[in-house]
Every structure is written in C-alpha cells, then in structure tokens.
Design an enzyme around this catalytic site. Structure first.
Site, short mmCIF file in Angstrom:
data_model
loop_
_atom_site.label_atom_id
_atom_site.label_comp_id
_atom_site.label_asym_id
_atom_site.label_seq_id
_atom_site.Cartn_x
_atom_site.Cartn_y
_atom_site.Cartn_z
N SER A 149 0.76 -1.35 0.05
CA SER A 149 -0.08 -0.09 0.19
C SER A 149 0.88 1.24 -0.02
O SER A 149 0.36 2.50 -0.55
CB SER A 149 -1.00 0.03 1.28
OG SER A 149 -0.19 -0.18 2.42
N ASP A 167 -4.71 -2.63 5.39
CA ASP A 167 -3.82 -2.05 4.23
C ASP A 167 -2.89 -1.43 5.16
O ASP A 167 -2.01 -0.50 4.80
CB ASP A 167 -4.58 -0.95 3.49
CG ASP A 167 -5.91 -1.68 2.66
OD1 ASP A 167 -5.27 -2.59 1.92
OD2 ASP A 167 -6.62 -1.40 2.74
N HIS A 217 -1.88 4.39 6.53
CA HIS A 217 -2.35 5.70 5.60
C HIS A 217 -1.47 6.92 5.65
O HIS A 217 -1.97 7.84 6.29
CB HIS A 217 -3.79 5.93 5.94
CG HIS A 217 -4.57 7.01 5.22
ND1 HIS A 217 -5.83 7.29 5.38
CD2 HIS A 217 -4.16 7.75 4.20
CE1 HIS A 217 -6.24 8.21 4.51
NE2 HIS A 217 -5.22 8.51 3.76
#
Length: 356
Positions: free
Chosen positions: A75, A237, A240
């Site tokens: 990611s 994931d 961020h």
C-alpha cells in the site's frame, strides 16, 4: 546478540535455506502475533477504495526513448489514502525522473494494497514483460504486522530482485519502515514492532545487495504519518500516510532511482566523507542505514574484489536532495493508447509502447 549479528543471521537464513529464528526472535514472534491480532480485531477494516493508479506517461514534450519504471510492493507503493493520482509515490517519482533526467518516462504500477513479500513473485511476473529500466520496490510492513517470519520475507524479496536484475534491469528497494514510530500503539507491541521491522530492514538490505540491487532506508521517515493515523496501522492496508508523507517518501527515493539510471551530476560520483559517506562491510552498513533514514547502500569493489573477510563491500551514501517536482497526472492520450493495446493482447502482454 548484536544488531549486526541478528541482521546477518536473518539474511543467512533467507539466502541459504534456514527457516528458524533465534530464541529472542521466537519470543518476539509470539508476542507480536498475539498483539497484532488483537489490534486488528479492535480496529476493524480500513477503507475499501483503491488508490489512484499512476500508470502512464510522464514528461510531455521531453525526448525519448522513454525510461521505463515499474513500481512493486504494498500500500505504501500504491499510495493508499491519496485522493489524486499526482499525490501517489509512483506519480511523484515518475514526474521527478522526467524532470531531472529530461526524458520521457513510462511508469507501470504492479503494487497491490495489503501485499506481503510473498506476493512479489506474481508482481514480478507481470513486470518483466515491460522490461523496466528500473524497478522500485516498497514492501515489508505487512510482513511485520502479519508476523511473517523474517527469513521467509527476505527470501521472497531476494528472489524477486534476482529475477528483475537478470535481464539487465536496475532495482531500488525502500526497506521496511520503523513501525515502532507509532506512538499511540501501546507497549509491548510498539517495542516489538520496532525491533522486528528494524531487523527485517537490515536483513532486506543484505539480501538486496547480495543480488545486485541497491537499497534506501526509510526508517522513521513515515513516523509522523503513522502517528497521525494509528487506527490504520493494523487494518488490512496497514497505514495511511498523508500527502506530505508520500512526498517525503518519494523525496528519499528519487535521488537513488536517478543514480540507478546513471542520471546524476559528475560531482556526485565520488564519495563525500563530510556527508558521512564511505565503504563498509555490508552487515555493518545495513545496521547503520537502519538508524539513518535516507541512506543508500550499493555494492562496490575494493582492489577489484567485491568482498572482504567480513562480507561484501558496500558504498554508503547520503545523496543530495533533488528539487521537489510536483507530481503530475499521467498523459491521458498515450495512456489510453497503452490500455487499448493491452486490452487487445493476451492477459499477460504488458509491453509498453514507445512514445511517438
């Protein structure tokens, strides 16, 4: 056991067939596994929207032939959380390479949100047909939070680098970031994550150098981004980063990508002692790089020999930052042409057309 010894042991296990961990490593494995599962259960799933795909042409109006760049990994490579394509690492890297090398660039993303090192083989399968001049790999964070044995992680990475380099390509690997920078995550998980990710980063470095690639240590570069969004660290994931985080990530990778492409000023070909650059055995260099984010390591020779009694010789560099180049969206016309040709070919045919 010293940090250098631990890194050497992990790399040796990966490269020469061992699969075990030290007693300390086994203890870390058990603690991290239990704590990570609890954290993921408490936090729940992350966002489902995929990040924008940065695949396409960059550097409109610049001369060819195009420099072909492949981006592999997880990611962090895909730009999870970015709202616009020009904010993703792929677009930032391609835009900067086009500007600083004054060349047309074709970038193709093969990275997958949530990927672990074991997923690299499939990504390499897809990347090889475009014959990339340089491949950028960012992987390792998901291996830590999913408690993949470091020896297994490093072996998958080494195999991927070997396959990409065999046809004559270059590989730049951003090693596992320091997950211990996530302050809101309570001990002992934070300390375990730090030890695990740093050892993995050092072992990744050794394995990549062995295969002929170069590495850039990410360390705590994304630390502020982890701290700002801790709830996503243990979602599917993993994390961020903000727009600023991806810009910082691209900023440390671009100089090394340009160096791999032999697109550096003449004054940067020599090591600069005042910048802390020099030549060290690979294990010592790997441990030092973990503690100094942005450090590039690349194999070298002394007296015509790649290795000394303590292992491979490695150049340790702190490359000068390049002027920031705002990311651009890929060229729509040539990008559309590429996708149409790909759709008309077999599923595995991913060769990029040369720009007209």
């Amino acid at each position: 056991m010293s940090k250098a010894s631990a890194a050497r042991k992990l790399a040796a296990a990966a490269l020469y067939g061992g699969g075990g961990l030290s007693a300390l490593g086994a203890g870390l494995y058990g603690v991290l596994s239990a704590e990570a599962k609890l954290a993921r259960k408490t936090i729940g799933p992350a966002r489902e929207e995929p990040p924008p795909d940065a695949t396409g042409w960059y550097g409109r109006g610049r001369p060819g032939p195009a420099i072909k760049i492949a981006v592999l990994g997880d990611s962090s490579a895909a730009g999870y959380g970015a709202e616009r394509v020009e904010q993703t690492p792929g677009a930032l890297i391609a835009s900067a390479v086009a500007e600083h090398a004054d060349r047309r660039v074709y970038l193709r993303e093969f990275c997958v949100v949530g990927a672990k090192s074991s997923d690299l083989a499939a990504q390499v399968d897809r990347a090889l047909p475009i014959e990339p001049d340089v491949t950028v790999i960012l992987v390792g964070g998901n291996d830590v939070t999913h408690t993949v044995r470091p020896s297994h992680s490093v072996r998958y990475l080494a195999d991927g680098v070997r396959r990409l380099i065999a046809p004559g390509g270059k590989v730049v690997v951003g090693t596992c970031p320091d997950l211990g920078t996530v302050q809101p995550i309570a001990p002992p998980l934070r300390q375990v994550a730090r030890a695990w990710s740093r050892r993995l980063a050092a072992a990744q470095t050794i394995a990549v150098i062995e295969e002929g690639g170069r590495t850039v240590s990410l360390g705590d570069i994304l630390g502020p981004e982890f701290a700002a969004a801790p709830a996503l660290l243990f979602g599917p994931d993993q994390f961020h980063p903000s727009v600023a985080g991806y810009r910082a990530l691209a900023g440390v990778l671009v100089p090394s990508v340009l160096a791999a492409l032999e697109q550096v000023p003449d004054e940067e070909t020599m090591l600069e002692a005042f910048r802390g650059e020099g030549v060290l055995p690979v294990t010592r260099a790997a441990v030092q790089a973990v503690n100094e984010p942005g450090t590039e390591l690349d194999g070298t020779e002394i007296g015509g020999r790649r290795a000394g009694v303590r292992g491979l010789w490695v150049e340790l560099r702190h490359r000068r930052s390049r002027r920031h180049v705002p990311g651009e969206a890929p060229d729509e016309h040539e990008g559309q042409e590429h996708h149409e040709r790909a759709a008309d070919s077999t599923p595995d045919s991913t060769t990029a057309p040369e720009p007209t």
